[in-house]
Write an enzyme that holds these catalytic residues in place. Structure first.
Site, PDB file in Angstrom:
ATOM      1  N   GLY A   1      -9.080  50.807   8.250  1.00 54.02           N
ATOM      2  CA  GLY A   1      -9.616  49.692   7.488  1.00 54.02           C
ATOM      3  C   GLY A   1      -9.977  48.531   8.407  1.00 54.02           C
ATOM      4  O   GLY A   1     -10.254  48.703   9.598  1.00 54.02           O
ATOM      5  N   SER A   2      -9.935  47.324   7.876  1.00 58.41           N
ATOM      6  CA  SER A   2     -10.472  46.161   8.585  1.00 58.41           C
ATOM      7  C   SER A   2      -9.672  45.737   9.804  1.00 58.41           C
ATOM      8  O   SER A   2     -10.126  44.871  10.564  1.00 58.41           O
ATOM      9  CB  SER A   2     -10.594  44.982   7.613  1.00 58.41           C
ATOM     10  OG  SER A   2     -11.550  45.273   6.617  1.00 58.41           O
ATOM     11  N   THR A   3      -8.473  46.284  10.008  1.00 59.47           N
ATOM     12  CA  THR A   3      -7.774  45.972  11.259  1.00 59.47           C
ATOM     13  C   THR A   3      -8.613  46.403  12.462  1.00 59.47           C
ATOM     14  O   THR A   3      -8.501  45.826  13.546  1.00 59.47           O
ATOM     15  CB  THR A   3      -6.403  46.667  11.323  1.00 59.47           C
ATOM     16  OG1 THR A   3      -6.570  48.082  11.105  1.00 59.47           O
ATOM     17  CG2 THR A   3      -5.462  46.119  10.251  1.00 59.47           C
ATOM     18  N   MET A   4      -9.501  47.390  12.258  1.00 56.96           N
ATOM     19  CA  MET A   4     -10.361  47.881  13.340  1.00 56.96           C
ATOM     20  C   MET A   4     -11.394  46.839  13.750  1.00 56.96           C
ATOM     21  O   MET A   4     -11.909  46.874  14.878  1.00 56.96           O
ATOM     22  CB  MET A   4     -11.051  49.171  12.884  1.00 56.96           C
ATOM     23  CG  MET A   4     -11.669  49.979  13.994  1.00 56.96           C
ATOM     24  SD  MET A   4     -10.378  50.708  15.029  1.00 56.96           S
ATOM     25  CE  MET A   4     -11.330  51.866  15.987  1.00 56.96           C
ATOM     26  N   LYS A   5     -11.682  45.890  12.864  1.00 56.93           N
ATOM     27  CA  LYS A   5     -12.674  44.851  13.181  1.00 56.93           C
ATOM     28  C   LYS A   5     -12.238  43.997  14.364  1.00 56.93           C
ATOM     29  O   LYS A   5     -13.069  43.383  15.040  1.00 56.93           O
ATOM     30  CB  LYS A   5     -12.919  43.979  11.949  1.00 56.93           C
ATOM     31  CG  LYS A   5     -13.600  44.720  10.797  1.00 56.93           C
ATOM     32  CD  LYS A   5     -13.673  43.887   9.537  1.00 56.93           C
ATOM     33  CE  LYS A   5     -14.287  44.696   8.390  1.00 56.93           C
ATOM     34  NZ  LYS A   5     -14.276  43.987   7.099  1.00 56.93           N
TER      35      LYS A   5
END
Length: 740
Positions: free
Chosen positions: A321-325
């Site tokens: 999810g957005s932790t990869m951003k």
């Protein structure tokens, strides 16, 4: 006188021939035995040794597992083995029977106190009183269910005064902390060997991975007896000592792990999620300080509900999810393609015949800056950013950050994850953590580069493996730098932008704000993929990957909660924050990270002071902003902690060991770790009560310790000491925090 006639006596002659022949045979046999030492082709000495030489095993102790402060996590402890005497010959006085008399009553009592022993099985075993060769049995045992019996259970059974029921001292693997990093530590149990002896064997986790090192090697005693098994006088004993198993010292910190376990259990109880995962690391070294998951189990009983035996932190892959951003942003900043104030159209982004939508069902927020897009966790911002970075360059950065390959952590069965890049849509969705898979430990490793000024550290959980009998270090794991994916300047910028997701007007991580420390991090809301393809509707994995304090991060923490039962009006960050906030706050307090020092943290260098004057070194260390503690009466330094040349944060303790009487220092506000270091170096009987920071001590500071009387030091946990500093958003939350 009449002369007697000689009469030949055939009977006497035959008897003489017969006994003479026997004597000749016996004599010949004796000479042969003396000359050859053999009978029927067998060595007589060997046969005598086999009959009269006895051997008794010396069981090796299984090694202990310690946390990094030297507190026991797993050890062997005294337990009891159940034995039933079934041979009637054991009873000499019928009024005092020594064998089992009433089989049914005995079975009922044993089953009542040891439920894993079925009553019908007990009856069957007690009634079967003969071996397979027809010889009578003297006693019977009850396998693994009859071993490892606690003192409490043993006492209850003995109170029933059952004839023929005996208990023998035994050793059992004991886990004193209950549910505590269970999937990491694993468990070990006694297993029966072919020769009917029992050996403790690791079955999961570190107990299994390091079973050889922990097991050691049994010894033996060899001696000679007579035909009645009595020890022969002056017989020589041959002793081969047991080699006890090696002890394992982990990087896990018991206090931080306890904070995490407590918070995880409370959130599990409140939100009943499908699963939860959490891991805490020290960014400058890669040491794992805590690791757990839910559902979990008690390693003493192996009891757990709806759980799997995988260690999710390293063995389970997820769409992050957005932790990869975080790492998409880092790639853009490091390549000078990050345009924070440039604007893009949010909402939707076309990829050939596919479409990427922002998390508000594609409505977006109109034309916004890239910085606001990151703060709002916009998927389309990442898609636009990929065009600026370049797809090949972006995947090179993911490789530098360690995604798509194992971290090399010192644990088995690590998964590598998969970076999808075959189709254009896969490259776009990877920028915001969908499609491609990673492990939580990969996210933590990658985050060390952001927290540690670009230097990425390999995570590890084993600090040392030590031979307890000699103190020799068998294995000594050191921090390993895995490269520098981004520059120090890039890492600093990323931390500042991550911090803005908590403080900015449109930030998505407001639930993670701590009043005393500045937190930087990124939330994640990942759809859960179906086995048949596609994604489950309205089912999400909520997560947060964060660090604190921002200017000099001391801890990295990842938390995920899958499919929680949210309350009306709550978002998925709430249960995640209820793990992150109290654990991060308490852990920073426990580590003596002072709030006034978080903006600028100065370091001071120490060296090996062995052989130098303690008085001179004291002055030098104090001038450098460190706190020297002399353990002894002064003079030449014979030992120190920390050892060797290294840099310490100013304000840290340096222990200097000298000869002479030891005066007790003022322990007030000392951390548990510092108390244990002093206890070890001083070799004093210090009883530590509680965890956290020292609140009181039973012997006044300055007292010269001249005997072995115990000294009691009482500590308070950070939760007890600093609970008033935790901001609660509601009465329910305040009550929940107090209960911690």
């Amino acid at each position: 006188m009449k002369k007697k006639r000689f009469r030949f006596q055939w009977g006497a002659f035959l008897l003489m021939i017969f006994y003479g022949g026997l004597f000749f045979l016996l004599f010949t046999r004796m000479v042969t035995l003396q000359a050859t030492g053999k009978a029927e082709g067998q060595e007589l000495a060997a046969r005598a040794a086999a009959k009269y030489s006895k051997e008794s095993a010396i069981t090796a102790n299984r090694g202990k597992i310690y946390d990094r402060t030297g507190q026991v996590i797993a050890e062997d402890t005294l337990s009891y083995r159940l034995i039933a005497i079934v041979n009637e010959e054991a009873t000499i006085d019928p009024k005092k029977p020594r064998h089992v008399i009433d089989v049914e009553k005995t079975a009922a009592v044993l089953h009542e106190n040891i439920p894993s022993l079925k009553e019908e099985d007990i009856v069957k075993k007690l009634n079967n009183r003969y071996r397979s060769d027809g010889q009578p049995l003297y006693q019977v045992e009850f396998g693994s269910a009859g071993r490892g019996i606690s003192h409490e259970v043993m006492s209850k059974i003995k109170d029933k005064k059952l004839p023929g029921i005996l208990f023998v001292n035994d050793l059992k693997r004991y886990y004193p902390n209950g549910i505590f990093a269970s999937h990491l530590i694993g468990f070990a149990v006694k297993e029966e060997n072919k020769d009917h002896t029992f050996t403790t064997k690791g079955k999961m986790g570190l107990e299994l991975t390091y079973n050889k090192e922990l097991s050691g090697k049994d010894g033996k005693i060899e001696y000679e007896t007579d035909a009645f098994s009595y020890l022969l006088p002056n017989s020589e004993k041959m002793v081969t000592p047991a080699k006890n198993g090696d002890d394992i010292y982990l990087t896990i910190d018991k206090s931080i792990q306890s904070f995490l376990e407590e918070a995880m259990s409370q959130v599990e109880k409140e939100y009943n999620p499908e699963s939860m995962t959490a891991v805490i690391a020290e960014p400058k070294t890669g040491k794992i300080l805590a690791m757990t998951q839910r559902p979990t189990f008690n390693p003493d009983t192996r009891e757990g509900t709806n759980m799997k035996w995988l260690n999710d932190v390293i063995e389970e892959t997820i769409e992050p999810g957005s932790t990869m951003k975080t790492f998409t942003l880092a790639s853009a900043i490091d390549t000078n393609t990050w345009p924070p104030n440039a604007k893009f159209m949010s909402g939707r982004y076309k990829v050939l015949d596919r479409e990427v939508k922002d998390h508000n069902k594609g409505r977006g927020w109109g034309r916004i800056t890239y910085l606001e897009g990151f703060q709002r966790s916009s998927n389309t911002a990442m898609a636009h950013l990929l065009k600026l970075i370049g797809e090949d360059v972006f995947y090179d950065y993911l490789d530098k950050f360690g995604f798509g390959k194992k971290t090399g952590i010192d644990l088995p069965n690590e998964a590598a994850g998969t970076l999808l890049s075959k189709y254009p849509i896969q490259r776009v969705t990877t920028t915001f953590g969908q499609g491609s898979t990673v492990t939580p430990i990969q996210l933590v490793q990658a985050m060390t580069a952001i927290a540690n000024d670009g230097k990425m550290m390999q995570p590890y959980v084993i600090d040392q493996i030590v031979d307890p009998s000699t103190g020799k270090i068998i294995q000594n794991h050191k921090p390993i730098e895995k490269g520098q994916p981004v520059s120090a300047n890039t890492a600093k910028q990323v931390r500042e932008i991550l911090a803005s997701t908590l403080t900015a007007e449109h930030g998505t991580a407001k639930d993670f704000i701590l009043n005393e420390y500045e937190v930087a991090g990124k939330t994640g809301t990942a759809q859960i993929p179906k086995a048949s393809g596609g994604y489950l509707a309205n089912d999400y994995l909520y997560s947060f990957l964060g660090m604190a304090p921002v200017d000099n991060p001391q801890l990295i923490m990842y938390v995920s909660v899958t499919k929680p039962k949210l309350k009306m009006g709550e978002n998925g960050s709430v249960p995640v924050s209820k793990v992150f906030k109290p654990v991060m706050l308490n852990s920073l307090k426990y580590l003596n990270v002072n709030t006034e020092d978080v903006k600028q943290v100065d370091n001071a260098a120490i060296q090996d002071y062995t052989g130098q004057s303690a008085e001179a070194v004291q002055v030098e260390l104090a001038n450098d902003g460190l706190q020297p503690v002399v353990v002894g009466s002064g003079g030449k330094i014979i030992d120190q902690y920390p050892k060797g040349s290294q840099k310490l944060i100013k304000g840290n303790f340096v222990f200097l060991k000298t000869e002479g009487d030891i005066s007790l220092p003022d322990f007030t506000d000392w951390s548990l770790r510092n108390v244990l270091v002093f206890k070890s170096m001083a070799n004093l009987e210090i009883e530590v009560v509680g965890e956290g920071f020292v609140a009181s001590q039973s012997v006044s500071a300055g007292t010269v310790i001249s005997d072995s009387s115990p000294i009691v030091v009482k500590l308070k946990t950070p939760a007890e000491s600093y609970i008033k500093d935790v901001e609660a958003t509601s009465d329910d939350e305040a009550e929940q925090i107090v209960d911690q």
